[in-house]
Design a protein around this motif. Structure first.
Motif, PDB file in Angstrom:
ATOM      1  N   PHE A 114      39.959  55.012  14.445  1.00  0.00           N
ATOM      2  CA  PHE A 114      39.362  55.183  15.777  1.00  0.00           C
ATOM      3  C   PHE A 114      39.748  56.559  16.330  1.00  0.00           C
ATOM      4  O   PHE A 114      40.623  56.661  17.206  1.00  0.00           O
ATOM      5  N   THR A 181      49.763  52.014  23.209  1.00  0.00           N
ATOM      6  CA  THR A 181      48.973  50.901  22.676  1.00  0.00           C
ATOM      7  C   THR A 181      47.719  51.422  21.980  1.00  0.00           C
ATOM      8  O   THR A 181      47.360  50.951  20.898  1.00  0.00           O
ATOM      9  N   LEU A 185      47.409  50.731  17.978  1.00  0.00           N
ATOM     10  CA  LEU A 185      46.332  49.947  17.365  1.00  0.00           C
ATOM     11  C   LEU A 185      45.687  50.759  16.243  1.00  0.00           C
ATOM     12  O   LEU A 185      45.327  50.241  15.191  1.00  0.00           O
ATOM     13  N   VAL A 188      48.144  50.906  13.060  1.00  0.00           N
ATOM     14  CA  VAL A 188      48.174  49.650  12.316  1.00  0.00           C
ATOM     15  C   VAL A 188      46.853  49.447  11.571  1.00  0.00           C
ATOM     16  O   VAL A 188      46.827  49.163  10.365  1.00  0.00           O
ATOM     17  N   THR A 189      45.748  49.614  12.300  1.00  0.00           N
ATOM     18  CA  THR A 189      44.452  49.348  11.673  1.00  0.00           C
ATOM     19  C   THR A 189      44.185  50.342  10.549  1.00  0.00           C
ATOM     20  O   THR A 189      43.645  49.977   9.497  1.00  0.00           O
ATOM     21  N   LEU A 192      46.139  49.398   7.505  1.00  0.00           N
ATOM     22  CA  LEU A 192      45.615  48.186   6.877  1.00  0.00           C
ATOM     23  C   LEU A 192      44.265  48.416   6.207  1.00  0.00           C
ATOM     24  O   LEU A 192      44.011  47.901   5.125  1.00  0.00           O
ATOM     25  N   PHE A 212      54.784  51.853  10.198  1.00  0.00           N
ATOM     26  CA  PHE A 212      53.946  50.658  10.355  1.00  0.00           C
ATOM     27  C   PHE A 212      54.709  49.560  11.100  1.00  0.00           C
ATOM     28  O   PHE A 212      54.244  49.015  12.106  1.00  0.00           O
ATOM     29  N   ILE A 216      54.247  47.995  14.980  1.00  0.00           N
ATOM     30  CA  ILE A 216      54.076  46.570  15.308  1.00  0.00           C
ATOM     31  C   ILE A 216      55.119  46.159  16.360  1.00  0.00           C
ATOM     32  O   ILE A 216      54.787  45.497  17.352  1.00  0.00           O
ATOM     33  N   LEU A 219      54.042  47.587  19.687  1.00  0.00           N
ATOM     34  CA  LEU A 219      52.894  46.903  20.291  1.00  0.00           C
ATOM     35  C   LEU A 219      53.315  45.587  20.928  1.00  0.00           C
ATOM     36  O   LEU A 219      52.788  45.180  21.963  1.00  0.00           O
TER      37      LEU A 219
ATOM     38  N   TRP B  18      52.393  37.785   5.823  1.00  0.00           N
ATOM     39  CA  TRP B  18      51.285  38.478   5.155  1.00  0.00           C
ATOM     40  C   TRP B  18      51.804  39.682   4.366  1.00  0.00           C
ATOM     41  O   TRP B  18      51.429  39.906   3.213  1.00  0.00           O
ATOM     42  N   GLY B  42      45.713  43.952  -0.131  1.00  0.00           N
ATOM     43  CA  GLY B  42      46.318  44.237   1.164  1.00  0.00           C
ATOM     44  C   GLY B  42      45.330  44.721   2.205  1.00  0.00           C
ATOM     45  O   GLY B  42      45.710  45.021   3.303  1.00  0.00           O
ATOM     46  N   VAL B  43      44.050  44.814   1.823  1.00  0.00           N
ATOM     47  CA  VAL B  43      43.054  45.180   2.832  1.00  0.00           C
ATOM     48  C   VAL B  43      42.397  43.900   3.325  1.00  0.00           C
ATOM     49  O   VAL B  43      42.027  43.046   2.534  1.00  0.00           O
ATOM     50  N   PRO B  48      37.067  47.529  10.433  1.00  0.00           N
ATOM     51  CA  PRO B  48      38.279  47.986  11.125  1.00  0.00           C
ATOM     52  C   PRO B  48      38.276  47.627  12.608  1.00  0.00           C
ATOM     53  O   PRO B  48      39.327  47.304  13.179  1.00  0.00           O
ATOM     54  N   VAL B  51      39.640  44.193  13.012  1.00  0.00           N
ATOM     55  CA  VAL B  51      41.091  44.163  12.808  1.00  0.00           C
ATOM     56  C   VAL B  51      41.788  44.770  14.034  1.00  0.00           C
ATOM     57  O   VAL B  51      42.792  44.251  14.521  1.00  0.00           O
ATOM     58  N   GLY B  52      41.212  45.852  14.537  1.00  0.00           N
ATOM     59  CA  GLY B  52      41.763  46.477  15.747  1.00  0.00           C
ATOM     60  C   GLY B  52      41.762  45.511  16.912  1.00  0.00           C
ATOM     61  O   GLY B  52      42.732  45.421  17.671  1.00  0.00           O
ATOM     62  N   ALA B  55      44.464  42.944  16.527  1.00  0.00           N
ATOM     63  CA  ALA B  55      45.766  43.529  16.879  1.00  0.00           C
ATOM     64  C   ALA B  55      45.887  43.641  18.404  1.00  0.00           C
ATOM     65  O   ALA B  55      46.945  43.343  18.982  1.00  0.00           O
ATOM     66  N   VAL B  59      48.606  42.009  21.142  1.00  0.00           N
ATOM     67  CA  VAL B  59      49.339  42.731  22.191  1.00  0.00           C
ATOM     68  C   VAL B  59      49.158  42.038  23.537  1.00  0.00           C
ATOM     69  O   VAL B  59      50.126  41.831  24.292  1.00  0.00           O
TER      70      VAL B  59
END
Lengths: 588, 221
Positions: A114, A181, A185, A188-189, A192, A212, A216, A219, B18, B42-43, B48, B51-52, B55, B59
């Motif tokens: 992003f 934040t 995000l 992490v994304t 992953l 990583f 987490i 967050l 995980w 792991g993906v 995305p 997934v965002g 996450a 939060v």
């Protein structure tokens, strides 16, 4: 959706392909530029905090000699120094700086997933820094409540900066959390979802595992600070009583009643302890890569290092109340938190052993990054061991309000992460700028900083044992403090000022080397990780040219027997000429 | 803090579990052609943005869990006087349920490529959410008129704070909703807004759950 498709999304990159100066360097969505923006802002504000600590030391070493340091300004310096160093320097630099720079490069991605949100994250962070620093210029000045901002004193008259300072501090923290934040995000994304082909989680360099897990933790833990900041703002601004008990202030009964200051402490430390690991884990990760690269040896116990990071991350949420022993608690709670605190030392110690075993029989190159990495092992072990003292209730109670604690947390959370910061900046400087720094100046910077910080903090442990209280503006005439304690304080102050000035070497080095440093080439340290294999140095927008790299191996193939070089980059395919690793002699 | 700890323990156990699964039965030091590996080990098999969002939801869950922990701890002190929640909140809850249903229908319409249902569903979802937010403001006014001021009692303060926090999260969702609706109304096809609609739906369902949890807590204390 398959992962390859995500990593290969070239067309999305075109959306933020920079064409003008402004989109390239100011409103940039490129992770590398954002990383540099984050780092420069964090280092700038860190230098402000360094100057503040120098002013505090002037007062402590030479009491009442300087008219510009009053009790009020002293508490303002102490508060701003602590908050800036912990949050606005270390958290921002490790995650916003190193996280932003290294994540996409190390996983073989073109950018964060992003990019726009990444850009906004930096600008909100910058606003939070400006709001924080603006408190120096408002009536009453910045807050002097101490970095923990405990109520009720944080918002009551008598504490410096209760007009505007405290409000600006709380607003600034809330903004920082919003910025973090958005960044978090992204980190992490991206880790992953945007890894290139072949980059499994277990082939990630440990730097990224640290970043990583720290993200987490951030967050999940920063909301606790957000909650306490919002509730305290309401207590201050409109007179609610979340934290404020009935108080008589300046002879007047205030409107507050029934609130619980302990509630604030729980919320604060529920964030505050994971925060220690938010700073430490990226440091652990980065230093692992530095040690392995400069010792030309695979990291010892990679999987154990990963599991230790996970264990520390999980445990860091159940130790917070060890910061509150002196607030009083049920003895069984004290026992519980002391136990969890000691348990968290186990995975941490595993990491320290593994770093040392990585060095064992390595081909150690004492480069500047390596010196700082080894310096980190010393300072971290030192600070960690005193942490085990303080994790025990009976030892903590007498020491908690003394300089022993100041010495402990500065060794473990001040000097050690800063060692990693310097080591990592020197390590990646050639990639970021394309130039080498001046090695001699770097070494001077290391040795003077390393011994200088010991000269500051080692004697503080003794002051603590003597019972010299922390937080005091002036010690006055006290019978229990011998004359030597005052001499020691002078010596500490001189060392602190010296170490502060030495940092100019670092600044000079990284600024002058931008122009005068010799060309670094793509991979001066002969490192294996992907960021050193980019087609351009410094990497251009999009990082990888036309083709994304493909990963065939882990990040620690150093000194593989039978191979012509002493390193094999992660994107080098398996070769029948290279012996397999299953002989158990090298990599097991 | 037990409340927050339980939530965080669940989140951390999920994350760490995980991650541990990624690390078991691996020999990271073995060099292999990636095609021999499980592709993308792991993906997570999702966009995305999804997934965002997950996450982000973690939060926000942490944020609400911590506020609720503070609520439960503060409640135990002697000066807590529960307030009488206005009946209007029941109506508001029903409207928010409607909004969630509308988004669910919209999501189905987007995946089946039914542009009219998609547009209507999206507008209904937005209108219901706006009504919910206005309803919450009206509930505030009722409370204020009955003398339940924010500074009067911590129970009142928490009520205003928690409802405001929930409302602000919905407003954030409304921003994404606004952008999606504008794109759709200015000619974008269903396929191009499908992801946004899906994300909105998940987010609205989540905020409905949060509201039901909050409302239940407010009613029972």
């Amino acid at each position: 959706m398959a992962y390859v498709a995500i990593a290969d999304r070239d067309h999305e990159l075109e959306h933020h392909d920079p064409t003008t100066f402004i989109t390239k360097y100011i409103w940039s969505q490129d992770h590398k530029v954002i990383a540099i923006q984050y780092s420069i802002t964090a280092l700038f504000v860190g230098f402000v905090a360094l100057v503040l600590s120098g002013m505090m030391r002037l007062q402590l070493g030479f009491p009442d000699s300087f008219s510009f340091i009053t009790p009020v300004s002293y508490y303002q310096f102490i508060t701003m120094h602590g908050m800036i160093m912990v949050i606005f320097l270390l958290t921002a630099l490790f995650l916003g700086g190193f996280g932003n720079y290294l994540i996409p490069l190390m996983i073989g991605s073109r950018d964060m997933v992003f990019p726009y949100m990444n850009m906004v994250s930096f600008w909100v962070y910058l606003v939070s820094v400006i709001v924080l620093l603006s408190s120096f210029f408002v009536p009453g000045g910045p807050t002097g409540a101490g970095w923990t901002l405990y109520p009720p004193q944080a918002i009551l008259p008598g504490t410096p900066g209760t007009d505007w300072g405290i409000i600006l501090m709380l607003v600034s923290l809330a903004l920082f959390i919003v910025a973090f934040t958005m960044g978090g995000l992204n980190y992490v994304t991206t880790i992953l979802q945007a890894r290139t082909r072949g980059m499994t989680m277990m082939r990630l360099p440990l730097s990224l595992w640290g970043i990583f897990m720290a993200t987490i933790l951030g967050l999940l833990a920063f909301p606790a600070l957000f909650v306490s900041a919002v509730m305290m703002t309401l207590d201050k601004a409109i007179g609610t009583s979340f934290f404020m008990p009935a108080v008589i202030s300046m002879g007047e009964q205030l409107d507050h009643a029934g609130g619980s200051p302990i509630l604030f402490q729980h919320l604060f430390w529920f964030f505050g302890h994971p925060e220690v690991y938010i700073v430490a884990l990226p440091g652990f990760g980065l230093v692992s890569d530095l040690l392995s690269t400069h010792a030309r040896k695979s990291i010892f116990g990679y999987r154990m290092m990963v599991w230790a990071i996970l264990a520390i991350g999980g445990l860091s949420f159940v130790v917070w109340a060890h910061h509150m022993y002196v607030s009083g608690m049920n003895p069984y709670f004290g026992f519980f938190f002391a136990t969890t605190t000691l348990i968290i030392a186990v995975p941490t110690a595993i990491k320290v052993y593994n770093w040392v075993l990585t060095l064992w029989q390595g081909d150690i190159h004492l480069t500047v990054p390596m010196l700082f990495a080894i310096g980190f092992i010393f300072t971290f072990t030192h600070g960690g061991l005193t942490g085990i003292f303080l994790g025990n209730v009976v030892v903590d109670l007498p020491l908690s309000d003394t300089y022993f604690v100041v010495a402990h947390f500065h060794m473990v959370m001040g000097v050690s992460p800063i060692m990693v910061v310097f080591g990592a900046i020197y390590h990646w400087y050639p990639k970021i700028t394309g130039r080498m720094f001046n090695e001699t100046l770097g070494k001077w910077h290391f040795w003077l900083t390393f011994f200088g910080t010991y000269a500051i903090y080692l004697p503080m442990h003794y002051l603590g044992f003597l019972g010299v209280p922390r937080r005091y503006f002036s010690m006055g005439d006290t019978e229990f403090m011998p004359e030597s304690a005052f001499v020691l304080n002078q010596s500490i102050t001189i060392s602190a000022l010296f170490v502060g000035v030495v940092q100019l070497l670092f600044l000079y080095n990284i600024i002058v080397s931008l122009k005068k440093g010799k060309e670094a080439g793509p991979n001066p340290w002969k490192a294996t990780t992907l960021e050193w294999q980019t087609p351009d140095t410094p990497p251009k927008h999009g990082n990888w040219g036309h083709e994304l790299p493909v990963v065939y191996r882990w990040a620690y193939d150093y000194s593989v027997p039978g191979y012509h070089d002493d390193f094999i980059p992660q994107n080098v395919p398996p070769n029948p000429d290279i012996p397999a690793h299953d002989d158990g002699t090298h990599h097991s | 803090m037990t409340f927050a700890l339980v939530f965080l323990a669940i989140i951390m156990a999920t994350v760490i579990g995980w991650l541990l699964r990624q690390s078991l039965n691996t020999q990271p030091w073995d060099a292999k052609d990636p095609l021999e590996n499980q592709p993308g080990r792991g993906v997570i098999n999702a966009d995305p943005a999804k997934v965002g969002l997950i996450a982000f939801i973690a939060v926000v869950t942490s944020l609400f869990a911590l506020f609720l922990s503070a609520y439960l701890m503060r409640m135990q002190l002697g000066d807590w006087r529960p307030l009488a929640e206005p009946d209007l909140l029941w109506l508001n809850t029903a409207i928010l349920v409607l909004a969630s249903v509308a988004f669910q229908v919209t999501r189905g319409a987007a995946s089946r490529d039914q542009p009219l249902t998609l547009k209507v569903g999206l507008v209904v979802g937005g209108v219901c959410t706006t009504l919910f937010l206005l309803g919450q403001l009206a509930a505030w006014q009722q409370l204020h008129a009955s003398g339940y001021f924010m500074t009067g009692n911590p129970a009142n303060a928490f009520f205003y704070l928690l409802t405001a926090l929930h409302g602000l999260h919905l407003l954030g969702g409304m921003w994404v909703w606004g952008r999606t609706t504008m794109r759709l109304l200015t000619g974008a096809d269903a396929q191009s807004v499908r992801l946004s609609v899906e994300l909105c739906t998940v987010y609205w369902h989540y905020l409905l759950l949060v509201w039901i949890g909050l409302f239940a807590l407010l009613l029972s204390t």
